[in-house]
Design a protein around this motif. Structure first.
Motif, mmCIF file in Angstrom:
data_model
loop_
_atom_site.group_PDB
_atom_site.id
_atom_site.type_symbol
_atom_site.label_atom_id
_atom_site.label_comp_id
_atom_site.label_asym_id
_atom_site.label_seq_id
_atom_site.Cartn_x
_atom_site.Cartn_y
_atom_site.Cartn_z
ATOM 1 N N MET A 158 0.859 -1.167 0.000
ATOM 2 C CA MET A 158 0.000 0.000 0.000
ATOM 3 C C MET A 158 0.908 1.233 0.000
ATOM 4 S SD MET A 158 -2.721 1.176 2.875
ATOM 5 C CE MET A 158 -1.455 1.120 4.098
ATOM 6 N N GLU A 196 -9.603 1.450 8.959
ATOM 7 C CA GLU A 196 -9.113 0.876 7.696
ATOM 8 C C GLU A 196 -8.413 -0.452 7.951
ATOM 9 O OE1 GLU A 196 -6.470 3.414 5.438
ATOM 10 O OE2 GLU A 196 -6.567 2.090 3.710
ATOM 11 N N ASN A 197 -7.661 -0.519 9.069
ATOM 12 C CA ASN A 197 -6.915 -1.751 9.358
ATOM 13 C C ASN A 197 -6.888 -2.180 10.829
ATOM 14 O OD1 ASN A 197 -5.588 -2.646 6.770
ATOM 15 N ND2 ASN A 197 -4.987 -0.499 6.795
ATOM 16 N N LYS A 255 -8.801 -5.212 12.398
ATOM 17 C CA LYS A 255 -8.647 -6.519 11.746
ATOM 18 C C LYS A 255 -7.873 -7.463 12.665
ATOM 19 C CE LYS A 255 -8.892 -4.486 7.123
ATOM 20 N NZ LYS A 255 -8.102 -3.999 5.943
ATOM 21 N N HIS A 308 -14.753 -2.980 11.310
ATOM 22 C CA HIS A 308 -14.319 -3.684 10.091
ATOM 23 C C HIS A 308 -13.061 -4.446 10.439
ATOM 24 C CE1 HIS A 308 -13.619 -4.273 5.781
ATOM 25 N NE2 HIS A 308 -12.377 -3.967 6.030
ATOM 26 N N TRP A 354 -12.586 -12.613 7.862
ATOM 27 C CA TRP A 354 -12.107 -12.346 6.508
ATOM 28 C C TRP A 354 -11.067 -13.398 6.178
ATOM 29 C CZ3 TRP A 354 -8.823 -7.475 4.834
ATOM 30 C CH2 TRP A 354 -8.887 -7.330 3.433
ATOM 31 N N SER A 367 -8.295 -12.485 4.637
ATOM 32 C CA SER A 367 -7.041 -11.721 4.549
ATOM 33 C C SER A 367 -6.725 -11.043 5.872
ATOM 34 C CB SER A 367 -7.182 -10.661 3.440
ATOM 35 O OG SER A 367 -5.974 -9.940 3.280
ATOM 36 N N GLN A 368 -5.504 -10.627 6.013
ATOM 37 C CA GLN A 368 -5.007 -9.932 7.217
ATOM 38 C C GLN A 368 -5.357 -10.694 8.493
ATOM 39 O OE1 GLN A 368 -6.352 -5.786 5.642
ATOM 40 N NE2 GLN A 368 -4.595 -5.329 6.977
ATOM 41 N N ASN A 399 -16.589 -10.718 5.630
ATOM 42 C CA ASN A 399 -16.142 -9.878 4.519
ATOM 43 C C ASN A 399 -15.689 -10.768 3.362
ATOM 44 O OD1 ASN A 399 -15.484 -7.223 3.509
ATOM 45 N ND2 ASN A 399 -13.336 -7.806 3.679
ATOM 46 N N GLU A 400 -16.285 -10.513 2.166
ATOM 47 C CA GLU A 400 -15.800 -11.164 0.940
ATOM 48 C C GLU A 400 -15.841 -12.693 1.008
ATOM 49 O OE1 GLU A 400 -11.982 -9.331 0.143
ATOM 50 O OE2 GLU A 400 -12.783 -7.328 0.448
ATOM 51 N N GLN A 413 -19.060 -2.584 -1.050
ATOM 52 C CA GLN A 413 -17.845 -1.804 -0.852
ATOM 53 C C GLN A 413 -17.726 -0.686 -1.893
ATOM 54 O OE1 GLN A 413 -14.427 -4.383 -0.833
ATOM 55 N NE2 GLN A 413 -15.213 -5.684 0.816
ATOM 56 N N HIS A 452 -15.662 -0.368 -4.649
ATOM 57 C CA HIS A 452 -14.338 0.009 -5.173
ATOM 58 C C HIS A 452 -14.464 0.006 -6.691
ATOM 59 C CE1 HIS A 452 -12.238 -0.084 -1.351
ATOM 60 N NE2 HIS A 452 -12.725 -1.281 -1.097
ATOM 61 N N GLU A 483 -17.111 1.246 1.269
ATOM 62 C CA GLU A 483 -15.676 1.458 0.983
ATOM 63 C C GLU A 483 -15.483 2.186 -0.362
ATOM 64 O OE1 GLU A 483 -13.357 -2.115 1.325
ATOM 65 O OE2 GLU A 483 -14.536 -2.902 2.979
ATOM 66 N N TRP A 535 -13.570 5.031 1.103
ATOM 67 C CA TRP A 535 -12.416 4.287 1.630
ATOM 68 C C TRP A 535 -11.196 5.189 1.583
ATOM 69 C CZ3 TRP A 535 -13.200 0.635 4.813
ATOM 70 C CH2 TRP A 535 -12.163 -0.231 5.223
ATOM 71 N N TRP A 592 -5.081 3.459 -0.549
ATOM 72 C CA TRP A 592 -4.495 2.106 -0.719
ATOM 73 C C TRP A 592 -4.280 1.784 -2.184
ATOM 74 C CZ3 TRP A 592 -7.075 -2.080 -3.203
ATOM 75 C CH2 TRP A 592 -8.356 -1.730 -3.685
HETATM 76 O O1 G3I Z 1 1.347 -2.986 9.444
HETATM 77 C C1 G3I Z 1 2.352 -3.307 8.460
HETATM 78 C C2 G3I Z 1 3.647 -2.570 8.786
HETATM 79 O O2 G3I Z 1 4.142 -3.057 10.034
HETATM 80 C C3 G3I Z 1 4.662 -2.803 7.665
HETATM 81 O O3 G3I Z 1 5.832 -2.050 7.935
HETATM 82 C C4 G3I Z 1 4.035 -2.355 6.346
HETATM 83 C C5 G3I Z 1 4.995 -2.514 5.182
HETATM 84 O O4 G3I Z 1 4.750 -3.746 4.566
HETATM 85 O O5 G3I Z 1 2.836 -3.125 6.100
HETATM 86 C C6 G3I Z 1 1.861 -2.866 7.099
HETATM 87 O O6 G3I Z 1 0.709 -3.643 6.816
HETATM 88 C C7 G3I Z 1 -0.061 -3.135 5.716
HETATM 89 C C8 G3I Z 1 -1.494 -2.894 6.221
HETATM 90 O O7 G3I Z 1 -2.350 -2.473 5.124
HETATM 91 C C9 G3I Z 1 -1.531 -1.816 7.323
HETATM 92 O O8 G3I Z 1 -1.062 -0.617 6.806
HETATM 93 C C10 G3I Z 1 -0.092 -4.199 4.619
HETATM 94 O O9 G3I Z 1 1.200 -4.318 4.069
HETATM 95 C C11 G3I Z 1 -1.069 -3.785 3.533
HETATM 96 O O10 G3I Z 1 -1.236 -4.843 2.594
HETATM 97 C C12 G3I Z 1 -2.450 -3.490 4.135
HETATM 98 O O11 G3I Z 1 -3.282 -3.037 3.077
HETATM 99 C C13 G3I Z 1 -4.674 -2.927 3.424
HETATM 100 C C14 G3I Z 1 -5.459 -3.950 2.607
HETATM 101 O O12 G3I Z 1 -6.864 -3.834 2.923
HETATM 102 C C15 G3I Z 1 -5.017 -5.364 2.913
HETATM 103 O O13 G3I Z 1 -5.777 -6.240 2.087
HETATM 104 C C16 G3I Z 1 -5.157 -1.537 3.051
HETATM 105 O O14 G3I Z 1 -4.532 -0.573 3.893
HETATM 106 C C17 G3I Z 1 -6.663 -1.426 3.229
HETATM 107 O O15 G3I Z 1 -7.135 -0.196 2.689
HETATM 108 C C18 G3I Z 1 -7.366 -2.560 2.479
HETATM 109 O O16 G3I Z 1 -8.725 -2.483 2.770
HETATM 110 C C19 G3I Z 1 -9.537 -3.524 2.192
HETATM 111 C C20 G3I Z 1 -10.699 -3.742 3.132
HETATM 112 O O17 G3I Z 1 -10.218 -4.073 4.413
HETATM 113 C C21 G3I Z 1 -11.632 -4.803 2.575
HETATM 114 N N1 G3I Z 1 -12.103 -4.434 1.240
HETATM 115 C C22 G3I Z 1 -10.997 -4.182 0.291
HETATM 116 C C23 G3I Z 1 -10.085 -3.095 0.823
HETATM 117 C C24 G3I Z 1 -9.002 -2.763 -0.173
HETATM 118 O O18 G3I Z 1 -8.149 -3.878 -0.339
#
Ligand code: G3I
Length: 356
Positions: free
Chosen positions: A1, A77-78, A81, A114, A118, A120-121, A166-167, A242, A244, A273, A313, A321
């Motif tokens: 991101m 946003e995160n 999770k 949110h 899910w 993911s994450q 979610n999803e 969402q 997007h 979103e 979003w 993002w």
């Molecule tokens: O927290 C780590 C940090 O410690 C590290 O240094 C950094 C560098 O890699 O990464 C950080 O984690 C990131 C996280 O966001 C928090 O910032 C992840 O890499 C990154 O992949 C993650 O992206 C988020 C994404 O969901 C993950 O799938 C986006 O911010 C967020 O906007 C996005 O949101 C999702 C919704 O939850 C569900 N719908 C889709 C939407 C867009 O993908």
């Protein structure tokens, strides 16, 4: 991101902490002269929300004040999770989520939770345990129930709407083959809603997904799922699209008809979103198309009694993002990197002012 490089200054963090604790009481008029979006939204009987980047909220004074001025709903946003709240099994980090809930209370905002379940994450200890077999299906179900119950109870009475699952569907309407489906079978969805409702009976519990804005196999799968579960007494109370979107693709068809069928089930609907990306560079025509997409989604929401929540979003390209995921694309939000109001911001304001 992609995040604009931020040089975090400890003194700013201290100031942020102080401000988060106190907040600002009044909502100053928006710098562009017109009333803030949240003022217009209140008159239209809808919540205008944004996903919130907690690092930006701590480090960026303009982000902090704009988020308070323009929006009356916030979504983590995160930081709500699973990977964020329980990075190690049984070891919780609630501070960022607590900070958001505190900020929202200080600024008269509701909170969308949110997201509870899910694919993911997820925390590494969970995915590794399932992968190596050390966490079997029975234990996984116990772990999932504990996660939902712990997080929902912590914010009981302070979350207006939870994205419970979610999803969970693929584009063709089949269930996503996540670890949840593989290990627990389809019943994990009903279980998640029942557990969340038991933990906070007042929170409205939502299904949430992308590419479900119009009528298509995926949104129809959600409609059939919601219809069946509600008939079984499962508290599936809301449907979140969402939204997007991308201007290089058409605007989804039958959006109003889609919302109407969930409304006919007695459910709330929401856009959860919203962003509208484009292939860079930006130009006036692309910005105009983007604005029309935001406005058409908002009009669909305001045209549906069930739709009381419209969340973008992120509202500034500065922290979106999108560029980090879609190479060569961006400019997806209503404000540019310098918080300048794009035509999409004006479209939202005009749509809210027009009301229901
Ligand atoms: O927290 C780590 C940090 O410690 C590290 O240094 C950094 C560098 O890699 O990464 C950080 O984690 C990131 C996280 O966001 C928090 O910032 C992840 O890499 C990154 O992949 C993650 O992206 C988020 C994404 O969901 C993950 O799938 C986006 O911010 C967020 O906007 C996005 O949101 C999702 C919704 O939850 C569900 N719908 C889709 C939407 C867009 O993908």
């Amino acid at each position: 991101m992609s995040h604009t490089n931020r040089f975090r200054m400890p003194v700013l963090a201290l100031a942020a902490g102080a401000l988060l604790a106190t907040g600002v009481a009044a909502q100053p008029a928006s710098a562009h002269g017109g009333p803030p979006l949240r003022t217009l939204a209140h008159r239209a009987d809808v919540r205008i929300g944004t996903a919130v980047d907690m690092a930006a909220l701590a480090d960026d004074r303009t982000y902090r004040s704009t988020t308070a001025r323009e929006f009356d709903s916030v979504t983590a946003e995160n930081v709500m999770k699973w990977e964020s709240v329980e990075p190690q099994r049984g070891v919780y980090d609630w501070k960022p989520a607590d900070d958001l809930v505190r900020y929202a209370r200080a600024h008269g905002q509701v909170v969308r939770g949110h997201t509870l379940v899910w694919h993911s994450q997820l925390p590494g200890w969970l995915t590794a345990g399932v992968a190596d077999g050390s966490i079997g299906a029975a234990e996984l179900r116990v772990i999932l129930r504990k996660h939902i119950t712990t997080e929902v109870k912590r914010y009981k009475g302070r979350i207006q709407q939870w994205d419970v699952v979610n999803e969970v569907f693929e584009e063709d309407g089949s269930l996503r083959n996540s670890i949840w489906l593989q290990q627990l079978g389809p019943s994990y969805i009903a279980d998640a809603f029942r557990w969340a409702h038991a933990a906070d009976p007042r929170a409205k519990l939502f299904l949430n997904d992308y590419n479900v804005e119009g009528v298509n196999p995926k949104s129809t799968a959600y409609y059939e799922l919601a219809k069946r579960l509600r008939a079984e007494g499962v508290p599936v109370q809301g449907f979140g699209a969402q939204a997007h979107l991308a201007i290089q693709y058409g605007f989804p068809g039958d959006v109003s008809a889609n919302l109407a069928r969930f409304e006919a089930l007695g459910m709330q609907t929401a856009f959860t979103e919203v962003d509208v990306r484009m292939i860079l560079p930006v130009d006036e025509a692309k910005l105009a198309t983007q604005a029309s997409y935001f406005r058409r989604l908002l009009d669909a929401c305001l045209g549906a009694r069930s739709c009381k929540s419209f969340t973008v979003w992120g509202y500034t390209d500065r922290y979106s993002w999108v560029p980090g995921v879609f190479g060569g694309q961006g400019a997806a939000t209503p404000m540019d990197e310098g918080y300048g109001r794009k035509p999409a911001y004006g479209a939202l304001g005009e749509g809210l002012a027009a009301g229901r």
